[in-house]
Write an enzyme that holds these catalytic residues in place. Structure first.
Site, PDB file in Angstrom:
ATOM      1  N   ASP A   1      11.370  -7.309  -6.631  1.00  0.00           N
ATOM      2  CA  ASP A   1      12.486  -7.926  -5.905  1.00  0.00           C
ATOM      3  C   ASP A   1      13.704  -7.020  -5.797  1.00  0.00           C
ATOM      4  O   ASP A   1      14.850  -7.484  -5.779  1.00  0.00           O
ATOM      5  CB  ASP A   1      12.891  -9.265  -6.575  1.00  0.00           C
ATOM      6  CG  ASP A   1      11.731 -10.229  -6.642  1.00  0.00           C
ATOM      7  OD1 ASP A   1      10.888 -10.211  -5.722  1.00  0.00           O
ATOM      8  OD2 ASP A   1      11.657 -11.003  -7.613  1.00  0.00           O
TER       9      ASP A   1
ATOM     10  N   LYS B   1      12.677  -4.188  -1.500  1.00  0.00           N
ATOM     11  CA  LYS B   1      11.720  -3.302  -0.821  1.00  0.00           C
ATOM     12  C   LYS B   1      11.543  -3.705   0.640  1.00  0.00           C
ATOM     13  O   LYS B   1      11.473  -2.853   1.520  1.00  0.00           O
ATOM     14  CB  LYS B   1      10.351  -3.343  -1.549  1.00  0.00           C
ATOM     15  CG  LYS B   1      10.427  -2.841  -2.987  1.00  0.00           C
ATOM     16  CD  LYS B   1       9.096  -2.984  -3.708  1.00  0.00           C
ATOM     17  CE  LYS B   1       8.687  -4.409  -3.964  1.00  0.00           C
ATOM     18  NZ  LYS B   1       9.514  -5.150  -4.928  1.00  0.00           N
TER      19      LYS B   1
ATOM     20  N   GLY C   1       6.897 -11.171  -2.402  1.00  0.00           N
ATOM     21  CA  GLY C   1       7.736 -11.870  -1.437  1.00  0.00           C
ATOM     22  C   GLY C   1       8.757 -10.854  -0.956  1.00  0.00           C
ATOM     23  O   GLY C   1       9.663 -10.512  -1.694  1.00  0.00           O
ATOM     24  N   HIS C   2       8.538 -10.320   0.236  1.00  0.00           N
ATOM     25  CA  HIS C   2       9.406  -9.267   0.764  1.00  0.00           C
ATOM     26  C   HIS C   2      10.253  -9.852   1.892  1.00  0.00           C
ATOM     27  O   HIS C   2       9.721 -10.268   2.914  1.00  0.00           O
ATOM     28  CB  HIS C   2       8.569  -8.081   1.252  1.00  0.00           C
ATOM     29  CG  HIS C   2       7.818  -7.400   0.141  1.00  0.00           C
ATOM     30  ND1 HIS C   2       6.952  -6.368   0.343  1.00  0.00           N
ATOM     31  CD2 HIS C   2       7.836  -7.611  -1.210  1.00  0.00           C
ATOM     32  CE1 HIS C   2       6.453  -5.971  -0.826  1.00  0.00           C
ATOM     33  NE2 HIS C   2       6.970  -6.722  -1.774  1.00  0.00           N
TER      34      HIS C   2
ATOM     35  N   GLN D   1       5.758  -5.578  -6.098  1.00  0.00           N
ATOM     36  CA  GLN D   1       6.186  -5.626  -7.508  1.00  0.00           C
ATOM     37  C   GLN D   1       7.019  -4.374  -7.855  1.00  0.00           C
ATOM     38  O   GLN D   1       7.680  -3.848  -6.984  1.00  0.00           O
ATOM     39  CB  GLN D   1       4.979  -5.790  -8.443  1.00  0.00           C
ATOM     40  CG  GLN D   1       4.282  -7.151  -8.349  1.00  0.00           C
ATOM     41  CD  GLN D   1       3.324  -7.271  -7.188  1.00  0.00           C
ATOM     42  OE1 GLN D   1       2.452  -6.444  -6.999  1.00  0.00           O
ATOM     43  NE2 GLN D   1       3.471  -8.310  -6.395  1.00  0.00           N
TER      44      GLN D   1
END
Ligand code: GDP
Ligand code: IMO
Ligand code: MG
Length: 424
Positions: free
Chosen positions: A13, A16, A40-41, A224
């Site tokens: 988080d 990215k 979750g991007h 990650q």
């Protein structure tokens, strides 16, 4: 043969998604190399917000090829849902998005086992995302997994599912006392997914090697972060894939000498979701302020993120492991209101000083961080897009980070939007 690798330096988080979206503009191909729908991007374009879990963030740029490599564990249901959402929002990805036939499938029993293990009071609770990641990688390593290509050989696929289900149901009934899953239902639904996925499956490794030989540029999008890496992170409080740069070659099928640039993404402070050691965690008003001002709630599970000061030991470790050439420092604006800002420069434990990341996770759980205190700049950096316009205090903070982690900061992010970015 230029591959630019994007890796998270901390516990995920770091921002990215925003940086990948920004850099994809000048890339031909964007490829995910590890992880799955645990990621979750977030990408914000104007008033629109997109959260991508499996599909590379480059999908939001027209004309880019997006690949999901063999190192990813693919949940077909999550993939198709994401595809439908993108289509509904006007993104036509047919012919430009491909999943490797070698990628392993996440099966319904993987998710059940993941969630049951987390509830098992006798086990170590990791705080996983519940997406079946660990059990799917475990099957891959124990050579009992099913791969995307298997979906297109229905007889073989069905036999393997029946075999797996009889084993997993035994394990599942031990963990939860429940009956488990129905093989025939899984076969029916997965063969249905296969029909919808058919046009999106291809040999991504081969596509990448051909593209590199033709001089095309590739952005490898990590999920990650280094501290969640299966080998180099805070084991067992990690994810089950190689989240550091080593994952690029393994998960895409490209040679090491094709990776010519490694950009580390690092938040100007630290966050972590789930369990595990976090030396600079703040459980006070400053921690809450980081959470509020940084909107630190998980993009996948919505869980509040644990927050703390920047840890330069983590930063230096990430730089060394990944061979990071430069850093994108994100969320600088979140520190705007603080009177004082701290950086952890080392740890103390049992009368010993640690300047480098200790191997023992148990030791890391009990270290006392050594802090340097910097005066806050107390003015807004939100949306600033030129280095010269940053307050002097913020410039000094960045200079000190560069010294401590031994890598230059080449990009500074001051907001979620594309324009809130400084390129040095
Ligand atoms: P990722 O998993 O590394 O892609 O990061 P996430 O998307 O899970 O979390 C980063 C969050 O911070 C997202 O909500 C982004 O929109 C947001 N973000 C990214 N860069 C910045 C920044 O510089 N400032 C602020 N305030 N928010 C940012
Ligand atoms: P992005 O790509 C932050 C964490 C989980 C848990 C541990 C193991 O958005 O940075 P898993 O479901 O992978 O078995 O969970 O890893 N985790 C993440 N934390 N960002 C992520 O992804 C994460 N993906 C997994 O919270 O602690
Ligand atoms: Mg995220």
């Amino acid at each position: 043969m230029p591959v630019t690798a994007i890796v998270g330096v901390q516990w995920g988080d770091e921002g990215k998604g925003k940086i990948v979206d920004m850099l994809s503009d000048r890339m031909d191909i964007v490829a995910r190399y590890q992880g799955g729908a645990n990621a979750g991007h977030t990408v914000v374009i104007g008033q629109d917000k997109y959260v991508l879990h499996l599909i590379p963030s480059g999908v939001l740029r027209k004309g880019k090829t997006c690949l999901i490599g063999s190192g990813v564990v693919l949940d077909p249901e999550a993939f198709l849902t994401e595809l439908d959402e993108l289509t509904a929002r006007g993104f036509d990805v047919r012919g430009s998005l491909f999943v490797s036939g070698r990628a392993h499938l996440i099966m319904p029993y993987h998710k059940l086992i993941d969630n049951a293990s987390e509830k098992d009071t006798g086990g170590t609770k990791l705080g996983t995302t519940g997406r079946g990641i660990g059990p799917a990688y475990a099957d891959k390593a124990s050579r009992t997994g099913l791969r995307v290509a298997d979906l297109f050989d229905p007889g073989y696929f069905s036999d393997r599912v029946r075999q797996a289900v009889s084993q997993k149901n035994a394990m599942f009934s031990n963990l939860s006392g429940d009956g488990g899953v129905d093989a025939e239902k899984i076969i029916e639904s997965y063969l249905g997914y296969a029909e919808r996925m058919r046009d999106y499956v291809g040999d991504c490794g081969s596509m990448l090697r051909k593209a590199l030989a033709a001089g095309k540029s590739v952005l490898a999008e990590g999920a990650q972060g280094t501290m969640l890496d299966l080998d180099h992170g805070t084991y067992p409080y990690v994810t089950s894939s190689p989240a550091s740069v080593g994952g690029v070659c393994v998960g895409l099928g490209v040679p090491p000498n094709s990776v010519t640039e490694v950009l580390g993404i690092m938040k100007a402070y630290t966050t972590r979701v789930g369990e595990g050691p976090f030396p600079t965690e703040l459980e006070d008003a400053d921690g809450q302020r980081l959470r509020d001002d940084g909107d630190e709630y998980g993009a996948t599970t919505g869980r509040p993120r644990r927050c703390g000061w920047l840890d330069a030991v983590v930063g230096r470790y990430g730089v060394q492991i990944n061979g990071i050439g430069s850093i994108a420092l994100t969320k600088l604006d979140v520190l705007d209101g603080f009177d004082e800002i701290k950086i952890c420069v080392g740890y103390q434990s049992g009368g010993k000083r640690y300047d480098n990341m200790p191997e023992e996770t148990r030791l890391l759980e009990n270290v006392t961080p050594t802090y340097e205190t910097h005066p806050g700049w107390k003015s807004s950096t939100a949306g600033v897009d030129s280095y010269d316009d940053l307050p002097d205090g913020a410039k000094r903070y960045i200079d000190r980070i560069e010294e401590l982690i031994m890598a230059p900061v080449s990009i500074i992010s001051t907001g979620e939007s594309r324009s809130a970015t400084i390129i040095r």
